[in-house]
Design an enzyme around this catalytic site. Structure first.
Site, PDB file in Angstrom:
ATOM      1  N   CYS A   2       0.827  -1.212   0.000  1.00  0.00           N
ATOM      2  CA  CYS A   2       0.000   0.000   0.000  1.00  0.00           C
ATOM      3  C   CYS A   2       0.859   1.258   0.000  1.00  0.00           C
ATOM      4  CB  CYS A   2      -0.860   0.027   1.242  1.00  0.00           C
ATOM      5  SG  CYS A   2      -1.908  -1.418   1.388  1.00  0.00           S
ATOM      6  N   ARG A  27       5.074   0.473  -6.144  1.00  0.00           N
ATOM      7  CA  ARG A  27       5.077  -0.361  -4.943  1.00  0.00           C
ATOM      8  C   ARG A  27       4.187  -1.600  -5.103  1.00  0.00           C
ATOM      9  NH1 ARG A  27       6.649   2.651  -0.224  1.00  0.00           N
ATOM     10  NH2 ARG A  27       5.240   1.473   1.104  1.00  0.00           N
ATOM     11  N   TRP A  75      -2.890  -2.750  -1.625  1.00  0.00           N
ATOM     12  CA  TRP A  75      -2.438  -4.101  -1.995  1.00  0.00           C
ATOM     13  C   TRP A  75      -3.167  -5.020  -1.023  1.00  0.00           C
ATOM     14  CZ3 TRP A  75       0.313  -8.280   0.057  1.00  0.00           C
ATOM     15  CH2 TRP A  75       0.889  -9.153  -0.872  1.00  0.00           C
ATOM     16  N   ASN A 101      -1.538   1.648   5.749  1.00  0.00           N
ATOM     17  CA  ASN A 101      -0.624   0.658   5.200  1.00  0.00           C
ATOM     18  C   ASN A 101      -0.161  -0.205   6.363  1.00  0.00           C
ATOM     19  OD1 ASN A 101       1.399  -0.812   3.965  1.00  0.00           O
ATOM     20  ND2 ASN A 101       2.850   0.885   3.893  1.00  0.00           N
ATOM     21  N   GLY A 102      -0.396  -1.507   6.269  1.00  0.00           N
ATOM     22  CA  GLY A 102       0.001  -2.396   7.368  1.00  0.00           C
ATOM     23  C   GLY A 102      -1.113  -3.386   7.644  1.00  0.00           C
ATOM     24  N   GLU A 487      18.977 -16.207  -8.691  1.00  0.00           N
ATOM     25  CA  GLU A 487      18.506 -14.859  -9.016  1.00  0.00           C
ATOM     26  C   GLU A 487      17.977 -14.798 -10.456  1.00  0.00           C
ATOM     27  OE1 GLU A 487      17.601 -12.386  -7.541  1.00  0.00           O
ATOM     28  OE2 GLU A 487      17.736 -10.705  -8.921  1.00  0.00           O
ATOM     29  N   LYS A 491      14.158 -13.757 -11.451  1.00  0.00           N
ATOM     30  CA  LYS A 491      13.852 -12.659 -12.374  1.00  0.00           C
ATOM     31  C   LYS A 491      12.861 -13.118 -13.431  1.00  0.00           C
ATOM     32  CE  LYS A 491      14.784  -9.829 -10.715  1.00  0.00           C
ATOM     33  NZ  LYS A 491      15.432  -9.832  -9.469  1.00  0.00           N
ATOM     34  N   GLU A 494       9.251 -13.821 -11.891  1.00  0.00           N
ATOM     35  CA  GLU A 494       8.422 -12.724 -11.407  1.00  0.00           C
ATOM     36  C   GLU A 494       7.888 -11.831 -12.517  1.00  0.00           C
ATOM     37  OE1 GLU A 494      10.231 -10.129  -8.508  1.00  0.00           O
ATOM     38  OE2 GLU A 494      12.160 -10.183  -9.501  1.00  0.00           O
ATOM     39  N   HIS A 510      20.656 -35.078  -8.600  1.00  0.00           N
ATOM     40  CA  HIS A 510      19.907 -35.653  -7.475  1.00  0.00           C
ATOM     41  C   HIS A 510      18.413 -35.382  -7.605  1.00  0.00           C
ATOM     42  CE1 HIS A 510      23.639 -36.684  -5.507  1.00  0.00           C
ATOM     43  NE2 HIS A 510      24.084 -35.472  -5.803  1.00  0.00           N
ATOM     44  N   LYS A 609       6.695  -3.845  -4.578  1.00  0.00           N
ATOM     45  CA  LYS A 609       8.121  -3.490  -4.527  1.00  0.00           C
ATOM     46  C   LYS A 609       8.646  -3.563  -3.106  1.00  0.00           C
ATOM     47  CE  LYS A 609      12.028  -2.044  -6.139  1.00  0.00           C
ATOM     48  NZ  LYS A 609      12.829  -3.094  -6.806  1.00  0.00           N
TER      49      LYS A 609
HETATM   50  C1  AGP Z   1      13.151  -8.883  -6.407  1.00  0.00           C
HETATM   51  O1  AGP Z   1      13.127  -8.830  -7.772  1.00  0.00           O
HETATM   52  C2  AGP Z   1      11.885  -8.948  -5.733  1.00  0.00           C
HETATM   53  N1  AGP Z   1      10.960  -8.038  -6.216  1.00  0.00           N
HETATM   54  C3  AGP Z   1      11.872  -9.228  -4.234  1.00  0.00           C
HETATM   55  O2  AGP Z   1      12.303 -10.539  -4.106  1.00  0.00           O
HETATM   56  C4  AGP Z   1      12.700  -8.337  -3.278  1.00  0.00           C
HETATM   57  O3  AGP Z   1      14.053  -8.514  -3.497  1.00  0.00           O
HETATM   58  C5  AGP Z   1      12.313  -8.694  -1.830  1.00  0.00           C
HETATM   59  O4  AGP Z   1      10.964  -8.398  -1.627  1.00  0.00           O
HETATM   60  C6  AGP Z   1      13.161  -8.004  -0.798  1.00  0.00           C
HETATM   61  O5  AGP Z   1      13.012  -6.616  -0.842  1.00  0.00           O
HETATM   62  P1  AGP Z   1      14.024  -5.662  -0.109  1.00  0.00           P
HETATM   63  O6  AGP Z   1      15.351  -5.840  -0.734  1.00  0.00           O
HETATM   64  O7  AGP Z   1      13.464  -4.293  -0.339  1.00  0.00           O
HETATM   65  O8  AGP Z   1      14.029  -6.053   1.339  1.00  0.00           O
END
Ligand code: AGP
Length: 614
Positions: A2, A27, A75, A101-102, A487, A491, A494, A510, A609
């Site tokens: 949010c 966000r 959100w 937000n929360g 990683e 990428k 997501e 394995h 985000k």
């Molecule tokens: C990364 O591409 C993601 N969107 C997500 O995994 C992100 O890295 C994670 O939410 C952690 O966020 P932060 O680094 O702001 O703590």
């Protein structure tokens, strides 16, 4: 997650709030809304499911006048995305509006009690309970809004950043925070509120970051006042924003993600600046110097993080173990906090977070500090909660990252950990000076190597066309390249919604080897490091099962070139720096596959985000 924007002043609040909501879109959200007090003292609330542009369409021909307002991107957590569940929520008498937000953990108990006392609820959210409770307290105790908010917050368990307006007090916004971020911008006879500084920076550089359990009285013509939940006045710490509007725009790129990938030569230069000195002979990280004894005496380092930051943390494990000979454990913050961890004052906990606001990482930090550990933060967002809740730390200084898929923050996090490991290795004498100097000199060339790597863009764009419609991908790597594989897979998942798995290459046999066939591409990260010969056999194992291999190799590679179906050559760098270089082609590959599939690269579905709820 949010986003909150607020404005009180002489301009038309609606325009500022809508622009602010657009700035907060990155966000992640599913609905948006705005509440405005007009010149006649009427409180108007408008909400719409979907994008901020839907809200704008909905507001056409509505009364959007007024100098005071609050707005929100939601959100969903409690209750599906809908017009009704969108914020702002308002009190039954229509006098008070609130954005949040929360999460309010005890909302059910409070809601039941309010219903018993005659309150009617219209939404399924936890948030509505707050505004109804504020109204209830205000009515029954005949107190001002500020006291009602303070009393309500004393009854609430959970995390919140809130902004509240009352049509009976039209020139004021009451804002408060606990575990969710809130920034107040100070203008000339006008004030701003934001979940972060992005909606504010256009209007003022003077900001105050609200602390946990603080309530701010934000008024048009009166100085900012901050109190705590016990009604004691708090100190106001005005900071200057180091953020520019151009950093928040796409700068000619079709997406923020591509801009951020292409910025990496510059962001890494900023990250290194002033830290690698004397032509690479010395590395100075001020946070480490301030915490020298803690690093020297640490019996163990525990790195906590989430998502991409956790992948960077895994690279940190290799760096700290290799260079400093300190045992390292890497933990998902969300698991660590509930695992009854054994921590004491000789542990050094490093928390990594781009946003500096990830709820689980913050909770892990608090837990570690309570257990007596020294906590060091690595963050990007200046003034965010993690740097303010750690004992010391280092900013990665890569500038605002707007694309939900983290790119430049990842390379910045890896770089900062490399510098910290080098600084400690020098202090501890765990690495020969010549080796440190050699790496230092190469670090100074990293921006140039990144530029060279970015020239692979066209090759990777073409390659992406072959794999756009694959259903599954496997990413393999060993040593420093194993977290890069994780990683790369994240990428792709997501932003393109293609299933992808990252695996340590040798573990493939394995289990995952059963998946390999001509339909499933395998991306193998195989720079010329001490495990190169081992990974050559892994490539052979995939090829023997008719798998298609995309290999990321070092320029001049001979063996894998003859085995793989597609080869991407990156510049040669010392082994500890390979993740910074090999991750870039993977960022580009996932970017182009997602674009080919027509996906919303910067705002992928369901993702946020900054994950400010657990
Ligand atoms: C990364 O591409 C993601 N969107 C997500 O995994 C992100 O890295 C994670 O939410 C952690 O966020 P932060 O680094 O702001 O703590």
């Amino acid at each position: 997650m949010c986003g909150i924007v607020g404005y009180v002043g002489d301009s038309n609040a609606y325009d500022i709030l809508i622009k602010g909501l657009h700035r907060l879109e990155y966000r992640g959200y599913d609905s948006a809304g705005v509440a405005l007090i007009n010149a006649d003292g009427k409180l108007n609330v408008y909400k719409a499911i979907g994008k901020v542009s839907n809200l704008e369409s909905f507001c056409t021909e509505k009364d959007v006048k007024g100098g005071t307002g609050i707005a929100h991107t939601r959100w969903a957590t409690h209750g599906e995305p809908s017009d009704c569940n969108a914020h702002p929520h308002f009190s039954e008498d229509g006098e008070i509006a609130l954005v949040h937000n929360g999460t309010i953990e005890n909302y059910k108990v409070l809601k039941d009690a309010l219903i018993e006392n005659g309150c009617k609820f219209v939404s399924e959210t936890d948030t509505e309970v707050l505004v109804q409770l504020i109204e209830y307290i205000k009515k029954h105790t005949k107190c001002p809004l500020l006291d009602a908010v303070r009393e309500a917050l004393r009854q609430v368990i959970g995390a919140y950043a809130i902004a509240v307006i009352d049509k009976n007090n039209p020139d004021t916004i009451i804002a408060a925070r606990k575990s969710s971020p809130l920034v107040i911008g100070i203008g000339n006879n006008e004030m701003f509120i934001g979940s972060d500084a992005t909606p504010i920076v256009e209007y003022t550089k003077e900001v105050v970051y609200l602390n946990d359990n603080e309530i701010a009285v934000v008024s048009k013509n009166a100085p900012l006042k901050i109190i705590n939940l016990d009604n004691e006045e708090a100190k106001i710490d005005v900071r200057s924003l180091e953020l520019s509007i151009s950093q928040l725009e796409k700068g000619g790129y079709p997406h923020f993600m591509l801009k951020e990938i292409f910025e990496q030569h510059a962001t890494l230069r900023d990250c290194i600046r002033g830290r690698v000195i004397d032509g690479g002979r010395n590395v100075i990280v001020s946070g480490v110097m301030d915490s020298k004894e803690k690093f020297l005496n640490a019996k163990r380092i525990i790195i906590v993080a989430c998502g991409t930051s956790w992948h960077a943390a895994l690279i940190g494990k290799y760096l700290f173990q290799d260079m400093c000979r300190i045992p390292v454990e890497v933990e998902y913050a969300s698991e660590f906090r509930y695992s009854n961890p054994v921590i004491d004052e000789r542990d050094l906990v490093i928390a990594i977070s781009q946003s500096g606001e990830t709820a689980d990482t913050l909770a892990a930090i608090q837990m570690a500090r309570e257990a007596g550990a020294y906590v060091y933060g690595i963050s990007n967002v200046v003034g965010s909660s993690i740097p303010r809740n750690t004992d010391a730390g280092t900013y990665i200084h890569v500038g605002p990252e707007i694309g939900v898929a983290s790119t430049k923050a990842f390379t910045g996090q890896v770089m900062v950990q490399t510098l910290i490991a080098m600084a400690i290795a020098e202090l501890k004498g765990t690495m020969p000076k010549e080796k440190l100097v050699e790496i230092g000199q190469e670090i100074l060339k990293i921006p140039e190597y990144v530029k060279q790597t970015l020239k692979l863009n066209d090759q990777i764009e073409r390659l992406s066309l072959i794999f756009t419609y694959a259903h599954n991908f496997l990413y393999l790597g060993r040593g420093y390249s194993y977290p890069v594989a994780l990683e790369g897979a994240l990428k792709l998942k997501e932003i393109s919604y293609i299933h992808a798995e990252g695996y340590p290459a040798a573990e493939m046999k394995h289990g995952p080897i059963a998946l390999i066939d001509a339909e499933m591409p395998t991306v193998i990260i195989a720079p010329n490091d001490h495990l190169y010969e081992k990974i050559v056999s892994n490539v052979q194992q995939v090829k023997a099962r008719h798998g298609s291999v995309i290999a990321i190799v070092t320029e001049g590679d001979k063996e894998i070139r003859n085995l793989a179906d597609h080869v991407i050559e990156v510049p040669a760098v010392p082994e500890c720096l390979t993740p910074i270089i090999t991750s870039i082609p993977l960022q580009l590959l996932s970017y182009y596959i997602a674009v080919n599939k027509g996906k919303n690269v910067d705002m992928p579905r369901n993702l946020a985000k900054s994950v400010t709820v657990e």
